[in-house]
Design an enzyme around this catalytic site. Structure first.
Site, PDB file in Angstrom:
ATOM      1  N   ALA A  60       1.909  -0.576   9.416  1.00 34.70           N
ATOM      2  CA  ALA A  60       2.960  -1.507   9.850  1.00 34.70           C
ATOM      3  C   ALA A  60       2.812  -2.847   9.133  1.00 34.70           C
ATOM      4  CB  ALA A  60       2.895  -1.703  11.372  1.00 34.70           C
ATOM      5  N   SER A  61       1.562  -3.285   8.938  1.00 30.95           N
ATOM      6  CA  SER A  61       1.364  -4.569   8.246  1.00 30.95           C
ATOM      7  C   SER A  61       1.821  -4.461   6.792  1.00 30.95           C
ATOM      8  CB  SER A  61      -0.098  -5.017   8.328  1.00 30.95           C
ATOM      9  OG  SER A  61      -0.937  -4.216   7.504  1.00 30.95           O
ATOM     10  N   LYS A  62       1.540  -3.326   6.146  1.00 27.58           N
ATOM     11  CA  LYS A  62       1.899  -3.181   4.726  1.00 27.58           C
ATOM     12  C   LYS A  62       3.399  -2.930   4.551  1.00 27.58           C
ATOM     13  CE  LYS A  62      -2.191  -3.796   2.867  1.00 27.58           C
ATOM     14  NZ  LYS A  62      -2.452  -4.928   1.955  1.00 27.58           N
ATOM     15  N   TYR A  93      -2.382  -0.827  10.108  1.00 26.12           N
ATOM     16  CA  TYR A  93      -2.421  -1.063   8.662  1.00 26.12           C
ATOM     17  C   TYR A  93      -1.050  -0.769   8.039  1.00 26.12           C
ATOM     18  CZ  TYR A  93      -4.012  -0.675   3.793  1.00 26.12           C
ATOM     19  OH  TYR A  93      -4.173  -0.834   2.442  1.00 26.12           O
ATOM     20  N   SER A 139       0.863  -1.186   0.000  1.00 22.73           N
ATOM     21  CA  SER A 139       0.000   0.000   0.000  1.00 22.73           C
ATOM     22  C   SER A 139       0.897   1.232   0.000  1.00 22.73           C
ATOM     23  CB  SER A 139      -0.870   0.024   1.257  1.00 22.73           C
ATOM     24  OG  SER A 139      -1.488   1.290   1.406  1.00 22.73           O
TER      25      SER A 139
END
Ligand SMILES: NC(=O)c1ccc[n+]([C@@H]2O[C@H](COP(=O)([O-])OP(=O)(O)OC[C@H]3O[C@@H](n4cnc5c(N)ncnc54)[C@H](O)[C@@H]3O)[C@@H](O)[C@H]2O)c1
Length: 270
Positions: A158-160, A156, A143
């Protein structure tokens, strides 16, 4: 020069709606045997209807990317049916968050489990197949948030960002097997995840003001990139993230160019 994907076999996760659905339909329309997976059974039924009506090849499976047992069943079934797997698109994702001070552990875990761990689990399941083939393409949804995160988007983003680094590590591990691994960073594509184009007008203008190409992205913009990355034309691209964001924040204030163009256009003879 033409992109030829016909006869390839692909899995697209989270493809019941949104960008993933468009990716799946585009691949299928290019002659790819396309396996559509999602947690939402009703959306998969609608996908099946469209596949049947269009004569597309492939199948649909309810599959939660957090459930490794189910993922293994799906991959085994795909290999039994089609004998190979050329492309994995790890598109499934969730968003949502809050400022860290009020962010629940549940929301943090959901973002990490679906966006990051799901990408790992799906990749892990297809690696043996692609290694045997000595070929494969793994393409992950990162992202723009992996580059510049938004307020309240810690889980979000950190996950991406994790997806981005995971992509690079996996590309390194799979290079010797002729398997490429890349990710892409959409900017702002109106979907049911974000409802960008339904927000109040001034909110929309504020978001559009960050774009060098001052318009929303479309699902097709992503689907076309996936077709390229999955094709032989992209055989020498691996371990990278491609930004498909209309030049989001490519300059500090992209809006200035539009203000200048507006005043210049009156005196400019084409
Ligand atoms: N739309 C954008 O502007 C944008 C920007 C950057 C990144 N992305 C990424 O692109 C991907 C698609 O986004 P979208 O806008 O189409 O979202 P969307 O919410 O419309 O679609 C997401 C899909 O994932 C599925 N899904 C959710 N949890 C799942 C799980 N545990 N297992 C399997 N499937 C699951 C949903 O059912 C849905 O079909 C996401 O990874 C998202 O983070 C989107």
């Amino acid at each position: 020069m033409q992109i030829d994907l016909s006869g390839k076999v692909a899995i697209v996760t989270g493809a019941g709606r949104g960008i993933g659905r468009d990716i799946a339909m585009t691949l299928a329309s290019e002659g790819v045997i396309t396996i559509v997976t999602d947690v939402n059974e009703a959306h998969l039924a609608a996908v099946k209807q469209e596949f049947d009506a269009s004569g597309y090849q492939g199948s649909q499976y309810v599959c939660d990317v957090r459930d490794y047992g189910r993922i293994e069943e799906v991959v085994a079934s795909v290999i039994a049916d089609y004998g190979r797997l050329d492309i994995l698109v790890n598109n499934a994702g969730v968003a949502g968050g809050a400022p860290v001070a009020s962010l629940s552990e549940e929301t943090w875990d959901l973002n990490m489990d679906v966006n990051l761990k799901g990408t790992y689990l799906m990749s892990k399941a297809v690696i043996p197949v692609m290694k045997r083939q000595r070929s494969g393409r793994i393409i992950n949804a990162a992202s723009f948030a992996a580059i510049v995160p938004s307020y309240g988007g810690s889980a979000y983003a950190a996950s991406k960002a994790g997806v981005r680094q995971f992509t690079r590590v996996l590309a390194g591990e799979l290079g010797p097997w002729n398997i490429t691994v890349n990710c892409y960073a959409p900017g702002m594509i109106p979907t049911d995840m974000n409802h960008f184009a339904e927000r109040p007008e001034d909110d929309q203008q504020r978001l559009l003001d960050t774009l060098t190409l001052r318009r929303w992205g479309s699902k097709d913009h992503v689907a076309h990139l996936i077709c390229f990355l999955a094709s032989d034309l992209a055989e020498y691209i691996t371990g990278t993230m491609i930004d498909v964001s209309g030049g989001k924040l490519a300059t500090q204030t992209p809006k200035i160019a539009y203000e200048k163009a507006e005043s210049e256009v009156r005196n400019y003879a084409p």
